[in-house]
Enzyme design. Sequence first.
Site, PDB file in Angstrom:
ATOM      1  N   HIS A  42       1.302   3.926   1.982  1.00  0.00           N
ATOM      2  CA  HIS A  42       1.837   4.650   3.137  1.00  0.00           C
ATOM      3  C   HIS A  42       3.357   4.696   3.092  1.00  0.00           C
ATOM      4  CE1 HIS A  42      -2.083   3.960   5.642  1.00  0.00           C
ATOM      5  NE2 HIS A  42      -2.194   4.933   4.761  1.00  0.00           N
ATOM      6  N   HIS A  90       0.839  -1.200   0.000  1.00  0.00           N
ATOM      7  CA  HIS A  90       0.000   0.000   0.000  1.00  0.00           C
ATOM      8  C   HIS A  90       0.872   1.248   0.000  1.00  0.00           C
ATOM      9  CE1 HIS A  90       0.730  -0.839   4.257  1.00  0.00           C
ATOM     10  NE2 HIS A  90       0.298   0.365   4.593  1.00  0.00           N
ATOM     11  N   HIS A 115       4.669  -5.137  10.194  1.00  0.00           N
ATOM     12  CA  HIS A 115       5.165  -4.498  11.415  1.00  0.00           C
ATOM     13  C   HIS A 115       5.430  -5.519  12.510  1.00  0.00           C
ATOM     14  CE1 HIS A 115       4.358  -0.236  10.380  1.00  0.00           C
ATOM     15  NE2 HIS A 115       3.379  -0.749   9.639  1.00  0.00           N
ATOM     16  N   ASP A 158      -0.256  -4.380   6.002  1.00  0.00           N
ATOM     17  CA  ASP A 158      -0.984  -3.984   7.197  1.00  0.00           C
ATOM     18  C   ASP A 158      -2.399  -4.553   7.239  1.00  0.00           C
ATOM     19  OD1 ASP A 158       1.197  -2.621   8.078  1.00  0.00           O
ATOM     20  OD2 ASP A 158       0.415  -0.618   7.708  1.00  0.00           O
ATOM     21  N   ASP A 218       5.786   4.431   5.107  1.00  0.00           N
ATOM     22  CA  ASP A 218       6.642   3.453   5.773  1.00  0.00           C
ATOM     23  C   ASP A 218       6.646   2.101   5.056  1.00  0.00           C
ATOM     24  OD1 ASP A 218       3.953   3.216   6.622  1.00  0.00           O
ATOM     25  OD2 ASP A 218       4.533   2.133   8.429  1.00  0.00           O
ATOM     26  N   HIS A 219       5.914   2.003   3.952  1.00  0.00           N
ATOM     27  CA  HIS A 219       5.937   0.799   3.127  1.00  0.00           C
ATOM     28  C   HIS A 219       6.432   1.086   1.703  1.00  0.00           C
ATOM     29  CE1 HIS A 219       3.646  -1.839   5.944  1.00  0.00           C
ATOM     30  NE2 HIS A 219       3.307  -0.655   6.411  1.00  0.00           N
ATOM     31  N   HIS A 261      -7.550  -1.212   5.493  1.00  0.00           N
ATOM     32  CA  HIS A 261      -6.537  -0.282   5.980  1.00  0.00           C
ATOM     33  C   HIS A 261      -6.387   0.867   4.985  1.00  0.00           C
ATOM     34  CE1 HIS A 261      -3.110   1.167   8.175  1.00  0.00           C
ATOM     35  NE2 HIS A 261      -2.304   0.997   7.152  1.00  0.00           N
TER      36      HIS A 261
END
Length: 283
Positions: free
Chosen positions: A56, A54, A173, A134, A58-59, A110
């Site tokens: 975001h 996805h 995570h 996530d 941090d990915h 998400h």
Amino acid sequence: MKVKVIPVLEDNYMYLVIEEHTREAVAVDVAVAKRLLEIVGREGVSLTAVLTTHHHWDHAHGNEELTQLQPGLVVMGADERISALTRKLVHGEELQFGAIHVRCLLTPGHTSGHMSYFLWEDECLDPPALFSGDALSVAGCSWHLEGSTQQMYQSLAETLGTLPPLTKVFCGHEHTLSNLEFAYKVEPCSDHVKAKLSWARKRDEDDIPTVPSTLGEEFLYNPFLRVGEEPVQEFTGRTAPAEVLEVLCEERAAFQQAAEPLQLQAPALFALQWGLLGKPEQK
């Protein structure tokens, strides 16, 4: 198929999936490009593609730098907001990298464009692997930010929950310990939760990743996959699966806030942890 687990940032995981015959590799959720390339070099493999679950930051934050360092690299995902995306994928699409097959599974909740990846090799005794980003984590899942609870339920129960029980789950995570502490609150009498929580505490003390789990194990202790079980329904006071899931998500968020030290409860940090903040602007 060999999977390298690569911890980055505060608690994220990137992955490098290696086809051991061709020595080609596919990366999953590149947050830090140079760290990934260190592992690629150490393993002596050729990076051929990136799969992003996805958008975001941090990915996907490392995608742009990675494509600059390695021109022509294919970056795939289901959401046009993914950094440096070169190929948009659709639900049910199948890819192949050497002997490795990839089935793309759209798992909204998400984010609206969240894609999970199911990987396997024909005529191989090793179990398949799921890179769930996530959508699903060890003993937990993430808050539905862009979709309804019903969509999230369908993603968990119907799309991911019907995969083979031996499937290895590689999530985005390292939230296992806190997830299991919440699972213990939901089902304090569960021997499965107690045993997994004890195991996770030892892994945390030794600073060892808790991934992967298996899908079959998740059904024993992950409350978000156990919405039809009586103890979980009693905890939430609901019986309809989507309603049970909604209450679980709300209770999980409240549990997280209460468990964090006071200084970490600043709204921005809490929003960041739950993915409410997008990729920061580049300077």
